[in-house]
Design a protein around this motif. Structure first.
Motif, PDB file in Angstrom:
ATOM      1  N   UNK A 126       1.202  -6.567 -11.826  1.00 14.70           N
ATOM      2  CA  UNK A 126       0.080  -5.744 -12.625  1.00 14.70           C
ATOM      3  C   UNK A 126       1.606  -5.080 -12.585  1.00 14.70           C
ATOM      4  N   UNK A 127       2.960  -4.430 -13.098  1.00  8.83           N
ATOM      5  CA  UNK A 127       3.961  -3.875 -13.316  1.00  8.83           C
ATOM      6  C   UNK A 127       3.081  -2.251 -13.334  1.00  8.83           C
ATOM      7  N   UNK A 128       3.675  -0.842 -12.133  1.00 12.68           N
ATOM      8  CA  UNK A 128       3.127   0.128 -12.287  1.00 12.68           C
ATOM      9  C   UNK A 128       4.319   0.581 -12.538  1.00 12.68           C
ATOM     10  N   UNK A 129       4.638   2.183 -13.102  1.00 14.56           N
ATOM     11  CA  UNK A 129       5.495   2.926 -13.951  1.00 14.56           C
ATOM     12  C   UNK A 129       4.954   4.347 -13.468  1.00 14.56           C
ATOM     13  N   UNK A 130       6.023   4.590 -13.008  1.00 11.85           N
ATOM     14  CA  UNK A 130       5.911   6.592 -11.998  1.00 11.85           C
ATOM     15  C   UNK A 130       6.634   7.743 -12.859  1.00 11.85           C
ATOM     16  N   UNK A 131       5.981   8.912 -12.695  1.00  8.47           N
ATOM     17  CA  UNK A 131       5.862   9.465 -14.023  1.00  8.47           C
ATOM     18  C   UNK A 131       7.849  10.428 -13.751  1.00  8.47           C
ATOM     19  N   UNK A 132       8.420  11.196 -14.965  1.00  8.18           N
ATOM     20  CA  UNK A 132       9.553  11.728 -14.472  1.00  8.18           C
ATOM     21  C   UNK A 132       9.894  12.582 -13.616  1.00  8.18           C
ATOM     22  N   UNK A 133      10.702  12.423 -12.619  1.00 11.67           N
ATOM     23  CA  UNK A 133      11.396  13.102 -11.019  1.00 11.67           C
ATOM     24  C   UNK A 133      10.272  12.315 -10.444  1.00 11.67           C
ATOM     25  N   UNK A 134      10.147  11.406 -10.582  1.00  8.92           N
ATOM     26  CA  UNK A 134       9.220  10.809  -9.333  1.00  8.92           C
ATOM     27  C   UNK A 134      10.172   9.419  -8.921  1.00  8.92           C
ATOM     28  N   UNK A 135       9.276   8.263  -8.098  1.00  5.44           N
ATOM     29  CA  UNK A 135       9.673   7.356  -8.400  1.00  5.44           C
ATOM     30  C   UNK A 135       8.686   6.142  -8.196  1.00  5.44           C
ATOM     31  N   UNK A 136       9.073   4.688  -7.321  1.00  6.07           N
ATOM     32  CA  UNK A 136       7.708   3.704  -6.462  1.00  6.07           C
ATOM     33  C   UNK A 136       7.401   4.176  -5.724  1.00  6.07           C
ATOM     34  N   UNK A 137       7.662   5.288  -4.962  1.00  5.37           N
ATOM     35  CA  UNK A 137       6.860   5.424  -4.030  1.00  5.37           C
ATOM     36  C   UNK A 137       5.621   6.910  -4.087  1.00  5.37           C
ATOM     37  N   UNK A 138       5.651   7.146  -4.801  1.00  3.68           N
ATOM     38  CA  UNK A 138       4.618   7.715  -5.619  1.00  3.68           C
ATOM     39  C   UNK A 138       3.464   6.994  -5.605  1.00  3.68           C
ATOM     40  N   UNK A 139       3.311   5.570  -5.845  1.00  2.00           N
ATOM     41  CA  UNK A 139       2.133   4.964  -5.979  1.00  2.00           C
ATOM     42  C   UNK A 139       1.533   4.552  -4.361  1.00  2.00           C
ATOM     43  N   UNK A 140       2.788   4.254  -3.541  1.00  2.00           N
ATOM     44  CA  UNK A 140       2.280   3.788  -2.107  1.00  2.00           C
ATOM     45  C   UNK A 140       1.411   5.470  -1.714  1.00  2.00           C
ATOM     46  N   UNK A 141       1.850   6.276  -2.044  1.00  2.00           N
ATOM     47  CA  UNK A 141       1.999   7.331  -1.179  1.00  2.00           C
ATOM     48  C   UNK A 141       0.406   7.613  -1.643  1.00  2.00           C
TER      49      UNK A 141
END
Length: 267
Positions: free
Chosen positions: A34-49
């Motif tokens: 499963x590939x996770x793609x974040x929103x504007x001004x965010x990063x992959x860290x948002x999925x962790x947090x």
């Protein structure tokens, strides 16, 4: 300690896009990808947090977390032409190649949802299922976003905090750490309508939207057009629809299980 910290060794890699831009991604866990793609001004860290990573790893999924170009640890070109839908889609394909994956399910929120849609448009054979939260393939004018991000990130943070008053300090730090010129380049061109292609794509679709998100009806229309499923999140807006992790992750896991079963039957 979380499952991520105790059982999973973080593996960070870098793919090279077709135009030479480095695209950073993490590769975690084992199982169906499963590939996770974040929103504007965010990063992959948002999925962790937010907790998505732990929720999905508990269901035995292999996660590919991409820092979209212009964000996080990936390259940050300042040329608006570098952020075309074709280029963004090619980034996903480059990461799949680097990860040794022929295809994967894609899940994106907001801008990340648009990237996922572009990947399904230009590389449908690489996409086994598509989950979009707060995103659609219809035309969208980005002038309001250009205005709020004209000078710095403070007005943008004020806008986000209005939608989600308890935005974390870590999130605010990540947003302020962005390259402003790169973010402005991502918004330089309005999004064109590429919805007609989704009436023909044979990809399982789950479209998600908070009922308070102005995009809600367009997201619903996209689900209907694609013959997919629509999940409305009552009393959620564009940001809180992402932060409702328990509801969303459970629905996505169930959807991906159904999509996997359908794909096996089709083989």
């Amino acid at each position: 300690m979380s499952l991520v910290n105790t059982l999973i060794h973080h593996r960070t890699f870098e793919a090279v896009a077709e135009d030479g831009i480095p695209i950073a991604y993490e590769d975690l866990g084992h199982g169906m990808p499963l590939v996770l793609l974040h929103g504007l001004t965010e990063s992959s860290e948002s999925w962790h947090e937010s907790g998505y990573v732990e929720q999905f790893l508990r269901r035995g999924r292999r996660l590919i977390l991409i820092d979209c170009r212009g964000h996080g640890r990936s390259g940050k070109p300042h040329d608006p032409a570098a952020y075309s839908g074709r280029r963004l889609a090619a980034d996903v394909a480059a990461v799949l190649d680097r990860a040794g994956l022929q295809h994967a399910a894609l899940m994106g929120h907001s801008m990340g949802g648009v990237v996922a849609l572009a990947a399904a448009l230009y590389h449908p054979e690489r996409v086994s299922a598509l989950v979009c939260n707060g995103a659609h393939p219809f035309a969208e004018e980005l002038a309001p976003f250009r205005a709020v991000l004209k000078n710095d990130f403070e007005a943008w943070l004020a806008f986000l905090t209005h939608l989600a008053p308890h935005l974390s300090q870590a999130t605010c730090r990540r947003i302020r750490a962005n390259d402003l010129a790169a973010v402005q380049a991502t918004l330089a061109k309005d999004r064109s309508d590429f919805s007609a292609a989704f009436a023909r794509l044979q990809v399982p679709v789950l479209a998600i939207s908070g009922t308070l998100d102005p995009r809600c009806e367009l997201v619903r229309n996209f689900a209907e057009l694609a013959g997919g499923e629509f999940l409305p999140l009552a009393d959620r807006n564009h940001v809180t629809a992402f932060l409702d992790v328990g509801t969303v992750a459970s629905a996505v896991n169930d959807f991906l299980d159904r999509a996997g079963a359908q794909n096996k039957e089709a083989e």
